[in-house]
Design a protein around this motif. Sequence first.
Motif, PDB file in Angstrom:
ATOM      1  N   ALA A 212      34.607 -15.275 -22.852  1.00 23.85           N
ATOM      2  CA  ALA A 212      34.516 -14.252 -21.812  1.00 23.85           C
ATOM      3  C   ALA A 212      34.520 -12.860 -22.415  1.00 23.85           C
ATOM      4  CB  ALA A 212      35.692 -14.400 -20.840  1.00 23.85           C
ATOM      5  N   GLN A 213      35.313 -12.676 -23.437  1.00 27.46           N
ATOM      6  CA  GLN A 213      35.319 -11.365 -24.103  1.00 27.46           C
ATOM      7  C   GLN A 213      33.991 -11.101 -24.789  1.00 27.46           C
ATOM      8  OE1 GLN A 213      38.733 -11.303 -26.693  1.00 27.46           O
ATOM      9  NE2 GLN A 213      40.219 -11.247 -25.001  1.00 27.46           N
ATOM     10  N   LEU A 214      33.386 -12.142 -25.284  1.00 26.64           N
ATOM     11  CA  LEU A 214      32.075 -11.966 -25.888  1.00 26.64           C
ATOM     12  C   LEU A 214      31.050 -11.577 -24.832  1.00 26.64           C
ATOM     13  CD1 LEU A 214      30.039 -12.183 -28.220  1.00 26.64           C
ATOM     14  CD2 LEU A 214      29.916 -14.654 -27.751  1.00 26.64           C
ATOM     15  N   ASP A 215      31.100 -12.212 -23.700  1.00 27.95           N
ATOM     16  CA  ASP A 215      30.170 -11.864 -22.630  1.00 27.95           C
ATOM     17  C   ASP A 215      30.355 -10.411 -22.203  1.00 27.95           C
ATOM     18  OD1 ASP A 215      29.293 -14.460 -22.771  1.00 27.95           O
ATOM     19  OD2 ASP A 215      30.493 -15.162 -21.045  1.00 27.95           O
ATOM     20  N   GLU A 216      31.600  -9.969 -22.107  1.00 26.32           N
ATOM     21  CA  GLU A 216      31.868  -8.588 -21.728  1.00 26.32           C
ATOM     22  C   GLU A 216      31.318  -7.615 -22.781  1.00 26.32           C
ATOM     23  OE1 GLU A 216      35.739  -5.675 -20.817  1.00 26.32           O
ATOM     24  OE2 GLU A 216      35.987  -7.834 -21.165  1.00 26.32           O
ATOM     25  N   ALA A 217      31.498  -7.940 -24.035  1.00 21.29           N
ATOM     26  CA  ALA A 217      31.001  -7.068 -25.105  1.00 21.29           C
ATOM     27  C   ALA A 217      29.486  -7.024 -25.092  1.00 21.29           C
ATOM     28  CB  ALA A 217      31.514  -7.565 -26.453  1.00 21.29           C
ATOM     29  N   GLN A 218      28.837  -8.104 -24.809  1.00 23.55           N
ATOM     30  CA  GLN A 218      27.378  -8.116 -24.758  1.00 23.55           C
ATOM     31  C   GLN A 218      26.881  -7.284 -23.562  1.00 23.55           C
ATOM     32  OE1 GLN A 218      26.535 -12.305 -24.693  1.00 23.55           O
ATOM     33  NE2 GLN A 218      26.360 -12.456 -26.953  1.00 23.55           N
ATOM     34  N   ALA A 219      27.623  -7.318 -22.435  1.00 20.98           N
ATOM     35  CA  ALA A 219      27.230  -6.505 -21.279  1.00 20.98           C
ATOM     36  C   ALA A 219      27.359  -5.025 -21.593  1.00 20.98           C
ATOM     37  CB  ALA A 219      28.099  -6.874 -20.080  1.00 20.98           C
ATOM     38  N   ARG A 220      28.414  -4.633 -22.305  1.00 20.41           N
ATOM     39  CA  ARG A 220      28.589  -3.244 -22.689  1.00 20.41           C
ATOM     40  C   ARG A 220      27.497  -2.814 -23.660  1.00 20.41           C
ATOM     41  NH1 ARG A 220      35.158  -2.914 -23.683  1.00 20.41           N
ATOM     42  NH2 ARG A 220      35.758  -3.124 -21.446  1.00 20.41           N
TER      43      ARG A 220
ATOM     44  N   LEU B 120      28.976   1.205 -31.301  1.00 23.89           N
ATOM     45  CA  LEU B 120      30.304   0.643 -31.016  1.00 23.89           C
ATOM     46  C   LEU B 120      30.186  -0.630 -30.182  1.00 23.89           C
ATOM     47  CD1 LEU B 120      32.299   3.932 -30.189  1.00 23.89           C
ATOM     48  CD2 LEU B 120      32.454   2.497 -32.236  1.00 23.89           C
ATOM     49  N   ALA B 121      29.270  -0.686 -29.261  1.00 25.48           N
ATOM     50  CA  ALA B 121      29.082  -1.879 -28.426  1.00 25.48           C
ATOM     51  C   ALA B 121      28.599  -3.056 -29.278  1.00 25.48           C
ATOM     52  CB  ALA B 121      28.107  -1.584 -27.299  1.00 25.48           C
ATOM     53  N   ARG B 122      27.731  -2.782 -30.228  1.00 28.43           N
ATOM     54  CA  ARG B 122      27.262  -3.851 -31.114  1.00 28.43           C
ATOM     55  C   ARG B 122      28.404  -4.397 -31.975  1.00 28.43           C
ATOM     56  NH1 ARG B 122      21.708  -0.835 -32.988  1.00 28.43           N
ATOM     57  NH2 ARG B 122      20.400  -1.517 -31.209  1.00 28.43           N
ATOM     58  N   ALA B 123      29.236  -3.506 -32.483  1.00 28.67           N
ATOM     59  CA  ALA B 123      30.388  -3.955 -33.280  1.00 28.67           C
ATOM     60  C   ALA B 123      31.339  -4.785 -32.430  1.00 28.67           C
ATOM     61  CB  ALA B 123      31.104  -2.738 -33.859  1.00 28.67           C
ATOM     62  N   ALA B 124      31.509  -4.407 -31.181  1.00 26.56           N
ATOM     63  CA  ALA B 124      32.391  -5.165 -30.292  1.00 26.56           C
ATOM     64  C   ALA B 124      31.827  -6.565 -30.045  1.00 26.56           C
ATOM     65  CB  ALA B 124      32.584  -4.415 -28.975  1.00 26.56           C
ATOM     66  N   VAL B 125      30.510  -6.661 -29.935  1.00 26.01           N
ATOM     67  CA  VAL B 125      29.884  -7.985 -29.754  1.00 26.01           C
ATOM     68  C   VAL B 125      30.118  -8.870 -30.976  1.00 26.01           C
ATOM     69  CG1 VAL B 125      27.662  -9.147 -29.531  1.00 26.01           C
ATOM     70  CG2 VAL B 125      28.172  -7.175 -28.095  1.00 26.01           C
ATOM     71  N   LYS B 126      29.941  -8.299 -32.171  1.00 28.79           N
ATOM     72  CA  LYS B 126      30.173  -9.096 -33.378  1.00 28.79           C
ATOM     73  C   LYS B 126      31.621  -9.560 -33.477  1.00 28.79           C
ATOM     74  CE  LYS B 126      26.501  -6.929 -36.133  1.00 28.79           C
ATOM     75  NZ  LYS B 126      26.180  -6.127 -37.344  1.00 28.79           N
TER      76      LYS B 126
ATOM     77  N   SER C  69      24.512  -3.987 -23.697  1.00 30.35           N
ATOM     78  CA  SER C  69      23.287  -3.840 -22.901  1.00 30.35           C
ATOM     79  C   SER C  69      23.274  -2.508 -22.149  1.00 30.35           C
ATOM     80  CB  SER C  69      23.175  -4.998 -21.915  1.00 30.35           C
ATOM     81  OG  SER C  69      22.034  -4.858 -21.103  1.00 30.35           O
ATOM     82  N   MET C  70      24.444  -2.141 -21.575  1.00 23.77           N
ATOM     83  CA  MET C  70      24.515  -0.860 -20.874  1.00 23.77           C
ATOM     84  C   MET C  70      24.342   0.303 -21.840  1.00 23.77           C
ATOM     85  SD  MET C  70      24.769   0.786 -18.091  1.00 23.77           S
ATOM     86  CE  MET C  70      25.265  -0.482 -16.941  1.00 23.77           C
ATOM     87  N   ALA C  71      24.973   0.212 -22.998  1.00 23.45           N
ATOM     88  CA  ALA C  71      24.855   1.299 -23.971  1.00 23.45           C
ATOM     89  C   ALA C  71      23.423   1.430 -24.475  1.00 23.45           C
ATOM     90  CB  ALA C  71      25.803   1.053 -25.132  1.00 23.45           C
ATOM     91  N   THR C  72      22.729   0.354 -24.589  1.00 22.66           N
ATOM     92  CA  THR C  72      21.343   0.396 -25.052  1.00 22.66           C
ATOM     93  C   THR C  72      20.458   1.082 -24.019  1.00 22.66           C
ATOM     94  OG1 THR C  72      21.679  -1.648 -26.301  1.00 22.66           O
ATOM     95  CG2 THR C  72      19.422  -1.006 -25.835  1.00 22.66           C
ATOM     96  N   LYS C  73      20.692   0.798 -22.702  1.00 18.82           N
ATOM     97  CA  LYS C  73      19.928   1.457 -21.646  1.00 18.82           C
ATOM     98  C   LYS C  73      20.194   2.950 -21.629  1.00 18.82           C
ATOM     99  CE  LYS C  73      19.568  -2.527 -18.578  1.00 18.82           C
ATOM    100  NZ  LYS C  73      19.912  -3.086 -17.240  1.00 18.82           N
ATOM    101  N   ASN C  74      21.464   3.315 -21.774  1.00 23.40           N
ATOM    102  CA  ASN C  74      21.806   4.744 -21.784  1.00 23.40           C
ATOM    103  C   ASN C  74      21.153   5.455 -22.969  1.00 23.40           C
ATOM    104  OD1 ASN C  74      23.376   4.443 -19.492  1.00 23.40           O
ATOM    105  ND2 ASN C  74      25.285   4.124 -20.674  1.00 23.40           N
ATOM    106  N   GLU C  75      21.060   4.720 -24.092  1.00 19.39           N
ATOM    107  CA  GLU C  75      20.419   5.338 -25.253  1.00 19.39           C
ATOM    108  C   GLU C  75      18.939   5.606 -24.967  1.00 19.39           C
ATOM    109  OE1 GLU C  75      19.709   4.448 -30.029  1.00 19.39           O
ATOM    110  OE2 GLU C  75      20.136   2.810 -28.634  1.00 19.39           O
TER     111      GLU C  75
END
Length: 411
Positions: free
Chosen positions: A139-147, A181-187, A149-155
């Motif tokens: 679940a934490q991985l799913d949350e990190a991947q969602a963040r 930071l979102a990518r690092a959180a996903v890893k 995705s959002m950070a990528t759109k904002n970029e």
Amino acid sequence: MTMTAPHPIPLHTARAPAYLWRKPVLAAAVVAVLAGGAWFALQRAPAPATPVPATKVAEQPPVLELGSADVAAISARSLALSLPLSGSLAPLSSATIKSKVSGVVQTTTVQEGMAVAAGQVLARIDQADLRARLQQQQAQLDEAQARLSMATKNEGNSGALLAQKYISQNAYDATQNSVELARAAVKSAQAMVEIARIALEDGVIRAPIAGVVSKRHVQAGEKLAPDMPVFSIVNLAELTLEAQVPASEIPRVRVGQDVRFRVDGYQQREFTGKVARINPSTEAGSRALLVYIAVRNDDAALRAGMFAKGAIVTDRADVAPVVPLAALRDDHGRQVVYRIADGKVVAQPVTLGLRNDDEGTAQVVAGLQDGARVIVSKLPALKPGAQVSLPAEAAPTAAAATTAASQPKKG
């Protein structure tokens, strides 16, 4: 009146009285009987033995009769030198399986003495907590991947605004930093999921090697902690005999030498091995070095911890006649043996090779053939040229030899 004397009677006409002529007749009869008896006795008496000249008796030497312990038959074989040793057997490979995760033991599938294969399931730990932890990490991985995705759109939006000069470069850089930071959180979340998955797999305890279970440390229902022992397994397919050898004898020991030994319980069986390693340092408190001997145990007859006693074959000669050391004699600086040939003692020079003082034998390189008979007893009256007779078991008769030779050979 004149008396006239009578005329004498002549002797040849006068008859003698009876007692006068009977005596000569009896005497003649007795003489005749005695003469006949003497003649009969002479006819029956054996002829006197002809005396043997003293010179002929002295020419026949006496024949010495030997016993079976005085004679040894020479046989050809391979002579070896050995170094005695003793030690205990240890498994070449063993493993103590410890728990990697905490949990309650749910089931155990093996017991002591059971053979197991590599990868076989030995026990299972209750995996409810481990599955819940894996779900949490997922679940934490799913949350990190969602963040991410959002950070990528904002970029992407920030890049369009920056192109139209609606935002500054600093604002765009902040958006781009959020993506990193979102990518690092996903890893990180992916790593935690992998850890949780491994922990779930560690809840199933498997055998790391093939062997036999020597110890079961836990029972079903017990609580396990990390690094707590669960099972001990030994592989008996190959064992190691660890033996101490005096440092003074180590120069005789080399890797690859054959070893023969026996263990208690198998007195009639001899096991073999080969020197695998030699420890470079002496044992504490002794002047001995450990020699490690590899022993194959294909039939699993040997067990770890058995005490073994045997010897290392340090040198081995080719097949040749072997003579007892008791048969060797010194003849003016050369080695000879007293060989029996045609009932006589012959001083036979020999050339010796490998010598085994422990066994009391020596290899004969030249001078003796297989089957020869030598004298091993030190008899004072025994000299070269003396005539001897062998015991019945050491000297087969010519008739027996002829019979054996005439028998057909089995093809």
